[in-house]
Design a protein around this motif. Structure first.
Motif, short mmCIF file in Angstrom:
data_model
loop_
_atom_site.label_atom_id
_atom_site.label_comp_id
_atom_site.label_asym_id
_atom_site.label_seq_id
_atom_site.Cartn_x
_atom_site.Cartn_y
_atom_site.Cartn_z
N SER A 17 0.81 -1.20 0.00
CA SER A 17 0.00 0.00 0.00
C SER A 17 0.84 1.25 0.00
O SER A 17 2.02 1.24 0.23
N VAL A 621 -0.22 8.18 3.67
CA VAL A 621 -0.36 7.50 2.39
C VAL A 621 0.37 8.28 1.30
O VAL A 621 0.29 9.50 1.25
N THR A 734 -14.11 2.74 -0.65
CA THR A 734 -13.65 3.57 0.46
C THR A 734 -14.52 3.30 1.69
O THR A 734 -15.68 2.89 1.56
N HIS A 755 -6.69 -3.13 -1.96
CA HIS A 755 -6.54 -1.86 -1.25
C HIS A 755 -7.92 -1.33 -0.88
O HIS A 755 -8.85 -1.41 -1.68
N VAL A 757 -9.40 2.24 0.66
CA VAL A 757 -9.03 3.61 1.03
C VAL A 757 -9.88 4.06 2.22
O VAL A 757 -11.10 3.87 2.24
N LEU A 768 -4.85 3.83 4.27
CA LEU A 768 -5.11 2.76 3.32
C LEU A 768 -5.03 1.43 4.07
O LEU A 768 -4.06 1.17 4.80
#
Length: 792
Positions: A17, A621, A734, A755, A757, A768
């Motif tokens: 990430s 991030v 997300t 991943h 978010v 992340l």
């Protein structure tokens, strides 16, 4: 106040990430417990320190200091698979251009690929079976002739040396090709395939070279008389076949057939690999339904009805192909009566009848299997730790494998030599290599039936030989010796499975249990049929070691050809799992953790609701702007200390604010392809005829994307700009930072994400979440535990 145990372990520089994803590893030693006050939320955290296992010398390592305690941190890299499609503009344009007929053609292609997977897996199983039968048959024939010769004239020590040398020679070949050419082919391969289906990219696990070494290695291992089976590696072989066929090319041979190009992405490939694993189970046990359930139970996190049908189709084709070619080999073309590599033989209805009062006995056998399985797993765990520390050079690994082969032959010979269990050689006996040794004419040595044979045939004789074929002392000694031999053998640098040794150990003590029941109970000889209890013992032992329930029940029912024992087998396996899990995890799970794989189980730990995304996410991030400078991208990708694989694309909110609003997500692999093709804004303006980048360019680079070091970017090009709008995924998943860990876990696991978010109330990127952030948490003896990951 929330209490959580933290353990210091290994970390990874190979982060997934932009927030720094890290790899935990479980390893064993005594804990040193102390506590400290952490700043921030003011919670008291208990720290448990684990000393690390010394691995190979060529692995990099660092030392970090935590509260004055130096801890060795080894670097180990595992990446996740991109099961979630990147729905960028290129992908959507291609999907929208495709007609209804085009989608139908793709669906037909999927069925064709599954048929090919089943056919090739069945063919490989057939080759393995024929090769093992011939090589093992030749070896046992030569040794048998030698033993019979020297029994009369004396000098049986020559026979022992011959047996040990033949075993060691076969095993040496199998160990050399694994240790020196493809270490990824060692073991059964089931833990690696479980991880792959779970969404972890294990290096070299589905390569053509791995398949060739796997097949040759397992032939040598079984023919070499090790306490192993050829069924486990068949699952790995099927998965490799699936990974290769579904891509329409071989990256190892650098040959592209220009077919199945649409399927060159992790989403499709992972589905086909699950079909290959199921086809492997089907070929190994003649259990197509068991194969489907194995893929469902052990791996694939995403499932639908059509996928089930295709996997079942591949499994059926695999079994049929194996049957068909074996029938030709056995000069009975068209006779499809031997369904799998392991044929338990059919249990006739009158010999498998059981009564209600026997069910508690079966449950007791399940508990015994769980205890013995836990002991087996614990011993093998410590043995594996020893191997990791001291037996890590290829030459040492080959020598250990040869030593085990020689010891196996010596122990087998000694057991046969000192056994005086002689049985009459009747017309209903099925021994291929009956040894008379010191028995009278017309009799054979019963111990030789168990040791002087391939493990599959030994299992069948324990199931089906009539009562009185074995005496209790023979079975007791055989169970004890084979238990430790199998435990020592699993984990050697050879291709080998643990299914058949487990079944053989369980069948031996199960038959012993049946014999004792018949002796101590009234009318026991009527209802306590030894073969029936041998089957229950086999199921209990295998369930206690590998902890499979649903698929193993169906595999055992299909392999025995009788559904009568569905309920008892299910109860036995369930009891074995419950009892075994109380002490230690299953064998495959232990080896997965020893390899430091971030494996996600079905659900988040039960006591993790108080944790939120804010506490588990990686931060800060590394983000990119929608239009980013090429030099910035190259510098970020070249940074070896944080080898990130996913980067949020943001729109700056204010000049003074470090956090930007999320507008997309782009992967390292996509950025590398863009740099390779020089997709820069300035070049696009100056060259009007420049070919537009297509999805095919990304698929051609899959799965071995070039490293950033191989791409040359001049000083002038570093000043150019790159527009990521067309290539980023504009709709990444997300979650708000207040989302609980179980909810994050469920979303991540069910959708197969790489991943996730984490955003604040204004949709700005604050962190992340990746697989390794979630895999750190697990339930231990002290409640919820977190693997403390040192920063590197």
């Amino acid at each position: 106040m929330a209490n959580i145990t933290k353990k210091v372990s290994w970390s990874s520089r190979g982060d997934e990430s932009g927030g720094g994803e890290r790899t935990p590893l479980l390893n064993g030693s005594e804990e040193v417990r102390y506590s400290r006050q952490l700043s921030g939320d003011g919670g008291m955290f208990h720290i448990g320190r684990l000393s690390t296992v010394d691995l190979e010398e060529d692995m990099t390592s660092d030392e970090v200091t935590i509260d004055g305690v130096k801890v060795c941190v080894c670097v180990c890299v595992f990446q996740s698979l991109d099961y979630d499609n990147s729905e960028n503009q290129l992908f959507l344009e291609e999907e929208r251009r495709m007609s209804f007929l085009g989608f139908k053609c793709l669906e037909i292609s999927r069925w064709v690929i599954c048929g090919l997977i089943g056919f090739l897996t069945g063919l490989i199983a057939c080759c393995i079976d024929i090769a093992v039968e011939n090589l093992a048959g030749l070896k046992y024939y030569v040794v048998k002739q030698n033993i019979e010769k020297f029994t009369e004239v004396g000098g049986l020590s020559i026979s022992l040396i011959l047996w040990a040398v033949l075993n060691s020679a076969f095993v040496m070949v199998g160990a050399v090709i694994v240790a020196f050419f493809e270490p990824g082919a060692a073991g059964s391969g089931i833990p690696q395939i479980k991880c792959y289906l779970n969404g972890v990219k294990i290096p070299r696990v589905v390569r053509l070279k791995t398949l060739v070494v796997k097949v040759c290695g397992v032939i040598c291992s079984v023919a070499g008389g090790l306490a192993v089976g050829k069924e486990g590696p068949m699952i790995h072989s099927g998965a490799v076949v699936a990974a290769g066929v579904s891509q329409g090319r071989s990256t190892s041979l650098k040959k592209d057939f220009k077919i199945f190009e649409y399927f060159r992405r992790d989403t499709e490939k992972r589905d086909f690999v699950s079909a290959g694993a199921a086809a492997g189970v089907s070929a190994a046990f003649g259990a197509p339904v068991g194969g489907v359930l194995f893929s469902l139970e052990e791996g694939a996190s995403f499932w639908n009805q059509m996928l089930t049908w295709r996997i079942f189709f591949a499994s059926m084709i695999s079994t049929f192909t194996l049957n068909f070619f074996l029938s030709i080999y056995n000069n009975k073309p068209g006779d499809l009566s031997s369904p799998g590599l392991i044929n338990f033989g059919r249990f006739e209805s009158d010999s498998v009848a059981y009564n209600l009062y026997e069910i508690p006995l079966f449950i007791v056998m399940g508990a015994a299997g769980g205890l013995l399985g836990a002991l087996f797993n614990t011993l093998n765990y410590w043995l594996t730790i020893f191997r990791i520390r001291y037996v890590h050079r290829p030459c040492l690994q080959v020598m250990e494998a040869m030593l085990v082969a020689a010891v196996t032959a010596t122990v087998s010979f000694a057991m046969i030599y000192f056994s005086n269990d002689c049985q009459p050689l009747g017309p209903d006996q099925s021994e291929d290599y009956p040894l008379q040794l010191f028995c009278a004419d017309g009799e054979y040595n019963s111990m030789a039936t168990a040791f002087f044979n391939t493990p599959e045939r030994s299992v069948r004789s324990l199931f089906h030989n009539p009562p009185g074929s074995y005496n209790p002392l023979t079975l007791s000694l055989f169970t004890l010796t084979y238990f430790f031999l199998a435990c020592w053998t699993y984990g050697l640098t050879v291709s080998a499975g643990v299914f058949i040794p487990s079944l053989l150990i369980g069948a031996a003590w199960g038959r012993l249990f049946g014999i004792l029941l018949a002796a101590i109970t009234p009318n026991g000889s009527v209802w306590a049929v030894p073969g029936k209890y041998a089957l229950m013992g086999a199921a209990a032992q295998l369930g206690g070691i590998v902890r499979m329930t649903l698929s193993l029940t169906v595999i055992m029912v299909e392999a025995t050809g009788n559904v009568t024992y569905g309920l008892p087998i299910m109860l036995v396996l369930l009891t074995a799992k419950i009892v075994g899990d109380y002490f230690v995890e299953g064998l495959y799970d232990i080896h997965i953790k020893l390899q430091s794989v971030p494996f996600l189980h079905l659900e988040a730990p039960a006591t993790s609701h108080w944790l939120t995304a804010r506490e588990v996410m990686g931060a800060p991030v590394t983000c990119f702007n929608r239009i980013e400078k090429v030099g910035t991208i190259v510098d970020v990708l070249s940074n070896t200390s944080t080898n990130h694989n996913g980067f949020p694309v943001v729109v700056p909110v204010a000049a003074s604010d470090d956090l930007g609003k999320i507008c997309g997500l782009i992967l390292r692999s996509q950025l590398i392809v863009l740099l390779k093709h020089k997709v820069f804004v300035e070049l696009a303006r100056s060259r009007l005829t420049q070919r537009k980048l297509q999805l095919k360019d990304f698929r051609d680079a899959y799965p071995r994307f070039p490293p950033i070091q191989s791409i040359h970017v001049s000083q002038d090009e570093r000043e150019c700009m790159m527009d990521l709008t067309e290539f980023m995924n504009p709709t990444p998943y997300t979650v708000p930072q207040e989302t609980s860990l179980p909810r994050v876990f469920k979303l991540f696991r069910a959708l197969g994400l790489r991943h996730l978010v984490v955003v604040d109330s204004e949709n700005r990127v604050v962190g992340l979440v990746t697989r390794k952030d979630l895999a750190r948490y697990h339930l231990g003896k002290h409640g919820l535990e977190e693997m403390q990951l040192a920063q590197t």
